[in-house]
Design a protein around this motif. Sequence first.
Motif, PDB file in Angstrom:
ATOM      1  N   VAL A   1       0.973  -1.274   0.065  1.00  0.00           N
ATOM      2  CA  VAL A   1       0.137   0.146   0.076  1.00  0.00           C
ATOM      3  C   VAL A   1       0.804   1.215  -0.039  1.00  0.00           C
ATOM      4  O   VAL A   1       1.236   1.800   0.976  1.00  0.00           O
ATOM      5  N   PRO A   2       1.128   1.767  -1.127  1.00  0.00           N
ATOM      6  CA  PRO A   2       2.183   2.839  -1.176  1.00  0.00           C
ATOM      7  C   PRO A   2       1.923   4.213  -0.439  1.00  0.00           C
ATOM      8  O   PRO A   2       2.871   4.769  -0.202  1.00  0.00           O
ATOM      9  N   SER A   3       0.538   4.328  -0.331  1.00  0.00           N
ATOM     10  CA  SER A   3       0.277   5.482  -0.005  1.00  0.00           C
ATOM     11  C   SER A   3       0.465   5.361   1.917  1.00  0.00           C
ATOM     12  O   SER A   3       0.380   6.716   2.324  1.00  0.00           O
ATOM     13  N   PHE A   4       0.718   4.366   2.227  1.00  0.00           N
ATOM     14  CA  PHE A   4       1.172   4.472   3.610  1.00  0.00           C
ATOM     15  C   PHE A   4       2.620   4.714   3.906  1.00  0.00           C
ATOM     16  O   PHE A   4       3.032   4.831   5.123  1.00  0.00           O
ATOM     17  N   ALA A   5       3.478   4.698   2.973  1.00  0.00           N
ATOM     18  CA  ALA A   5       4.909   4.794   3.115  1.00  0.00           C
ATOM     19  C   ALA A   5       5.355   6.060   3.682  1.00  0.00           C
ATOM     20  O   ALA A   5       6.347   6.018   4.686  1.00  0.00           O
ATOM     21  N   VAL A   6       4.641   7.014   3.704  1.00  0.00           N
ATOM     22  CA  VAL A   6       4.873   8.266   4.227  1.00  0.00           C
ATOM     23  C   VAL A   6       4.839   8.308   5.609  1.00  0.00           C
ATOM     24  O   VAL A   6       5.412   8.941   6.396  1.00  0.00           O
ATOM     25  N   LYS A   7       4.043   7.398   6.358  1.00  0.00           N
ATOM     26  CA  LYS A   7       3.777   7.384   7.672  1.00  0.00           C
ATOM     27  C   LYS A   7       4.643   6.351   8.330  1.00  0.00           C
ATOM     28  O   LYS A   7       4.643   6.292   9.707  1.00  0.00           O
ATOM     29  N   LEU A   8       5.379   5.542   7.567  1.00  0.00           N
ATOM     30  CA  LEU A   8       6.280   4.213   7.972  1.00  0.00           C
ATOM     31  C   LEU A   8       7.681   4.712   8.352  1.00  0.00           C
ATOM     32  O   LEU A   8       8.042   5.173   7.588  1.00  0.00           O
ATOM     33  N   GLU A   9       8.222   4.300   9.655  1.00  0.00           N
ATOM     34  CA  GLU A   9       9.835   4.291   9.793  1.00  0.00           C
ATOM     35  C   GLU A   9       9.929   2.970  10.393  1.00  0.00           C
ATOM     36  O   GLU A   9       9.257   2.177  10.796  1.00  0.00           O
ATOM     37  N   ALA A  10      11.165   2.480  10.555  1.00  0.00           N
ATOM     38  CA  ALA A  10      11.836   1.226  10.986  1.00  0.00           C
ATOM     39  C   ALA A  10      13.181   1.590  11.413  1.00  0.00           C
ATOM     40  O   ALA A  10      13.954   2.581  11.026  1.00  0.00           O
ATOM     41  N   GLY A  11      13.596   0.503  12.038  1.00  0.00           N
ATOM     42  CA  GLY A  11      15.094   0.596  13.062  1.00  0.00           C
ATOM     43  C   GLY A  11      15.152  -0.436  13.866  1.00  0.00           C
ATOM     44  O   GLY A  11      14.269  -1.304  14.182  1.00  0.00           O
ATOM     45  N   GLY A  12      16.266  -0.321  14.450  1.00  0.00           N
ATOM     46  CA  GLY A  12      16.719  -1.316  15.759  1.00  0.00           C
ATOM     47  C   GLY A  12      16.240  -0.462  17.018  1.00  0.00           C
ATOM     48  O   GLY A  12      15.499   0.707  16.925  1.00  0.00           O
ATOM     49  N   LEU A  13      16.172  -1.347  17.953  1.00  0.00           N
ATOM     50  CA  LEU A  13      15.590  -0.953  19.211  1.00  0.00           C
ATOM     51  C   LEU A  13      16.005   0.783  19.746  1.00  0.00           C
ATOM     52  O   LEU A  13      15.405   1.395  20.371  1.00  0.00           O
ATOM     53  N   PRO A  14      17.231   0.888  19.490  1.00  0.00           N
ATOM     54  CA  PRO A  14      17.682   2.410  19.773  1.00  0.00           C
ATOM     55  C   PRO A  14      16.960   3.412  19.172  1.00  0.00           C
ATOM     56  O   PRO A  14      16.866   4.421  19.593  1.00  0.00           O
ATOM     57  N   GLU A  15      16.507   2.969  17.958  1.00  0.00           N
ATOM     58  CA  GLU A  15      15.727   4.389  17.283  1.00  0.00           C
ATOM     59  C   GLU A  15      14.360   4.212  17.637  1.00  0.00           C
ATOM     60  O   GLU A  15      13.672   4.863  16.781  1.00  0.00           O
ATOM     61  N   ALA A  16      14.150   3.745  18.643  1.00  0.00           N
ATOM     62  CA  ALA A  16      12.685   3.852  19.231  1.00  0.00           C
ATOM     63  C   ALA A  16      12.233   5.186  19.758  1.00  0.00           C
ATOM     64  O   ALA A  16      11.444   5.513  20.305  1.00  0.00           O
ATOM     65  N   GLU A  17      13.514   6.028  19.902  1.00  0.00           N
ATOM     66  CA  GLU A  17      13.168   7.278  20.657  1.00  0.00           C
ATOM     67  C   GLU A  17      12.381   8.335  19.929  1.00  0.00           C
ATOM     68  O   GLU A  17      12.090   8.170  18.654  1.00  0.00           O
ATOM     69  N   GLY A  18      11.869   9.065  20.887  1.00  0.00           N
ATOM     70  CA  GLY A  18      10.533   9.831  20.202  1.00  0.00           C
ATOM     71  C   GLY A  18       9.476   9.959  21.508  1.00  0.00           C
ATOM     72  O   GLY A  18       9.852   9.248  22.412  1.00  0.00           O
ATOM     73  N   ALA A  19       8.431  10.674  21.151  1.00  0.00           N
ATOM     74  CA  ALA A  19       7.455  10.695  21.957  1.00  0.00           C
ATOM     75  C   ALA A  19       6.110  10.099  21.601  1.00  0.00           C
ATOM     76  O   ALA A  19       5.515  10.766  20.363  1.00  0.00           O
ATOM     77  N   TRP A  20       5.736   8.882  21.859  1.00  0.00           N
ATOM     78  CA  TRP A  20       4.788   8.150  21.299  1.00  0.00           C
ATOM     79  C   TRP A  20       3.471   8.066  22.238  1.00  0.00           C
ATOM     80  O   TRP A  20       3.509   8.327  23.286  1.00  0.00           O
ATOM     81  N   ASP A  21       2.298   8.131  21.360  1.00  0.00           N
ATOM     82  CA  ASP A  21       1.224   8.192  21.994  1.00  0.00           C
ATOM     83  C   ASP A  21       0.637   6.765  22.530  1.00  0.00           C
ATOM     84  O   ASP A  21      -0.019   6.867  23.630  1.00  0.00           O
ATOM     85  N   ILE A  22       1.104   5.767  21.705  1.00  0.00           N
ATOM     86  CA  ILE A  22       0.770   4.415  21.989  1.00  0.00           C
ATOM     87  C   ILE A  22       2.154   3.761  21.579  1.00  0.00           C
ATOM     88  O   ILE A  22       2.822   3.856  20.739  1.00  0.00           O
ATOM     89  N   VAL A  23       2.576   2.860  22.736  1.00  0.00           N
ATOM     90  CA  VAL A  23       3.826   1.996  22.531  1.00  0.00           C
ATOM     91  C   VAL A  23       3.477   0.672  22.701  1.00  0.00           C
ATOM     92  O   VAL A  23       2.672   0.383  23.574  1.00  0.00           O
ATOM     93  N   ILE A  24       3.310  -0.105  21.609  1.00  0.00           N
ATOM     94  CA  ILE A  24       2.885  -1.631  21.581  1.00  0.00           C
ATOM     95  C   ILE A  24       3.971  -2.614  21.562  1.00  0.00           C
ATOM     96  O   ILE A  24       4.862  -2.548  20.580  1.00  0.00           O
ATOM     97  N   ASN A  25       4.314  -3.496  22.735  1.00  0.00           N
ATOM     98  CA  ASN A  25       5.066  -4.705  22.733  1.00  0.00           C
ATOM     99  C   ASN A  25       4.582  -5.754  21.814  1.00  0.00           C
ATOM    100  O   ASN A  25       3.605  -6.392  22.354  1.00  0.00           O
ATOM    101  N   ALA A  26       4.914  -5.862  20.881  1.00  0.00           N
ATOM    102  CA  ALA A  26       4.643  -7.170  19.837  1.00  0.00           C
ATOM    103  C   ALA A  26       5.584  -8.366  20.047  1.00  0.00           C
ATOM    104  O   ALA A  26       5.638  -9.324  19.180  1.00  0.00           O
ATOM    105  N   THR A  27       6.791  -8.333  20.835  1.00  0.00           N
ATOM    106  CA  THR A  27       7.482  -9.367  21.090  1.00  0.00           C
ATOM    107  C   THR A  27       7.080 -10.299  22.197  1.00  0.00           C
ATOM    108  O   THR A  27       6.043  -9.959  22.777  1.00  0.00           O
TER     109      THR A  27
END
Length: 284
Positions: free
Chosen positions: A173-199
Amino acid sequence: MTSTPSPARYGVVGNPIAHSRSPYIHETFAHQTGISLSYERIQAPLDRFADTVQAFFQEGGSGLNVTVPFKEQAFDLAQAHLHPRADLAGAVNTLWLHDGAIQGDNTDGVGLLDDLVRLGHPPGGCRILLVGAGGAARGVMFPLLQAGCAKLRVVNRTPDRARQLRDHVAQRVPSFAVKLEAGGLPEAEGAWDIVINATSSSLDQTSPDLPAGLYAQGALAYDMVYAAQSTPFMQQALASGAAQAADGLGMLVAQAAASFAIWHGVAPDITQVMEGLRGQLAGA
């Protein structure tokens, strides 16, 4: 003398599986709706998932729920007959037969969205951090995006796997690309409204190695694992500034209700099951 037909056979397959509450959930749904069924736990060897599923259906089984670590293998098994949401996810948690062929669907996203709404945190407009890139994460990414989240970053202990999942979603779904980011655990940095542990870290009584300061004001920390007490991830989140922490019991019951509806054509009430499971966990 008229013989009584055997109840239709259902089950949940995983490894490990002894902890699963799915038999109680589906048996309670069946009692509510007047449906006769049997429901069992099935532990598949890690290298014989497909054989286990094929044997279940060949022996007259009607439907299977699939849990860790087999959701991506279930996708492969049902690839010729997938519901669109399972096809997008690349993971399957619900299997059944139709005209002799194995069908696959994924109700994890439905279950998560229902529970986030129940908790007062609908994902629309939210910045969401998703920790983990396995089958559980795959099952919820498209529903979160389709629900209108503002940003979705997936992070994983192995960064390449998170990036592969991001790319999979962006390609489908190319229209979603602008909302998507990815990386390692250290790249979790930020201020998030919802954090989901899917591990599955909380099953091992650990939490992901996440940086501090992840939680925006009023943020929810959500662990897909459920337990009698707060999970390690929930404890970590509350200590790090989350306003609310919840485990995945509501998601478990809601996704099971969606599977039940697929198999039986009737939507059960989850309230009774939620109350019963909380009581079981408290008394464990």
